[in-house]
Design a protein around this motif. Sequence first.
Motif, PDB file in Angstrom:
ATOM      1  N   ILE A 127      44.448  35.010  52.639  1.00 35.86           N
ATOM      2  CA  ILE A 127      43.993  35.361  51.282  1.00 35.86           C
ATOM      3  C   ILE A 127      43.323  36.721  51.362  1.00 35.86           C
ATOM      4  CG2 ILE A 127      42.559  34.707  49.321  1.00 35.86           C
ATOM      5  CD1 ILE A 127      42.704  31.814  50.285  1.00 35.86           C
TER       6      ILE A 127
ATOM      7  N   TYR B  95      41.125  40.051  51.097  1.00 36.31           N
ATOM      8  CA  TYR B  95      39.725  40.365  50.830  1.00 36.31           C
ATOM      9  C   TYR B  95      39.563  40.730  49.359  1.00 36.31           C
ATOM     10  CZ  TYR B  95      35.298  42.989  51.399  1.00 36.31           C
ATOM     11  OH  TYR B  95      34.006  43.463  51.307  1.00 36.31           O
TER      12      TYR B  95
ATOM     13  N   SER C 200      40.029  38.790  46.850  1.00 31.84           N
ATOM     14  CA  SER C 200      40.884  37.954  46.008  1.00 31.84           C
ATOM     15  C   SER C 200      40.462  36.492  46.151  1.00 31.84           C
ATOM     16  CB  SER C 200      42.351  38.101  46.416  1.00 31.84           C
ATOM     17  OG  SER C 200      42.785  39.436  46.299  1.00 31.84           O
ATOM     18  N   THR C 201      40.986  35.670  45.251  1.00 32.97           N
ATOM     19  CA  THR C 201      40.761  34.230  45.352  1.00 32.97           C
ATOM     20  C   THR C 201      42.077  33.494  45.104  1.00 32.97           C
ATOM     21  OG1 THR C 201      40.177  34.026  43.005  1.00 32.97           O
ATOM     22  CG2 THR C 201      38.349  34.367  44.575  1.00 32.97           C
ATOM     23  N   GLU C 202      42.134  32.263  45.555  1.00 35.44           N
ATOM     24  CA  GLU C 202      43.234  31.354  45.249  1.00 35.44           C
ATOM     25  C   GLU C 202      42.630  30.030  44.827  1.00 35.44           C
ATOM     26  OE1 GLU C 202      46.106  30.843  48.342  1.00 35.44           O
ATOM     27  OE2 GLU C 202      46.658  32.970  48.396  1.00 35.44           O
TER      28      GLU C 202
ATOM     29  N   ARG D  14      36.876  32.063  49.404  1.00 35.54           N
ATOM     30  CA  ARG D  14      37.869  32.660  48.495  1.00 35.54           C
ATOM     31  C   ARG D  14      38.704  31.619  47.766  1.00 35.54           C
ATOM     32  NH1 ARG D  14      39.747  37.133  52.970  1.00 35.54           N
ATOM     33  NH2 ARG D  14      37.704  38.160  53.134  1.00 35.54           N
TER      34      ARG D  14
ATOM     35  N   GLU E  48      32.527  41.090  48.119  1.00 39.69           N
ATOM     36  CA  GLU E  48      33.910  41.521  48.260  1.00 39.69           C
ATOM     37  C   GLU E  48      34.420  42.207  47.003  1.00 39.69           C
ATOM     38  OE1 GLU E  48      36.339  38.385  49.777  1.00 39.69           O
ATOM     39  OE2 GLU E  48      35.117  38.119  51.580  1.00 39.69           O
ATOM     40  N   ARG E  49      33.999  41.740  45.848  1.00 43.15           N
ATOM     41  CA  ARG E  49      34.426  42.385  44.597  1.00 43.15           C
ATOM     42  C   ARG E  49      33.879  43.801  44.496  1.00 43.15           C
ATOM     43  NH1 ARG E  49      33.389  37.226  42.186  1.00 43.15           N
ATOM     44  NH2 ARG E  49      31.321  37.967  41.565  1.00 43.15           N
TER      45      ARG E  49
END
Length: 202
Positions: free
Chosen positions: A133, A135, A137-139, A174, A199-200
């Motif tokens: 996944i 850096y 980002s998210t799932e 994440r 991270e954002r």
Amino acid sequence: MSDHTTQLLTEPLTGEDARLAALHAALVDRASAESAVDVTYRLVDSPVGSLLLAATESGVVRVAFETEGHDRVLESLGSSVGSRILRGGDRLDPLARELDDYFAGRRQGFDIPLDLRLARGFRLTVLRHLGEIPYGSTESYGEVAVASGSPRAVRAVGSACATNPLPIVVPCHRVVRSDGSLGGYLGGLPAKERLLALERAA
């Protein structure tokens, strides 16, 4: 596990104490080189609280938040990995440096060897996917289930994240709910929020 093994040094050492500390460090390094130690560990400060880092000869085996109870984590490692556990040595220096860089926004991933023996089966499959996944980002749990080859195993994904032995390094933070809400986190929701915000902002 003896009190001596888990005792934390909280004040600068001088004189005889400093000599004994140096001797202890030399013995740890020597024991590690001779494979006489199953696990070495150290504590590091971080923006999400004190972290326990533990490694075997194969790689980093555990990263634990203070909320998990560091003494309980060490006892668990004694049962699951081996009872010869020592604090100190330089085996964890690379991870400590990489964590410093990560929290400073200078690093987006980790390059240190990992020992994934504490995860098996589908949980191990999930952990291996988490590293993919990107850096920042998210799932969703459902997306991770699909990517891990079991689309219906959403709850199992949640369980794998909740028992991740290597949080932060293997980024279960994440993974969020399908509606975008955070879901749970081993280190507590404030820690998850802080990691995602870090991270954002990069």
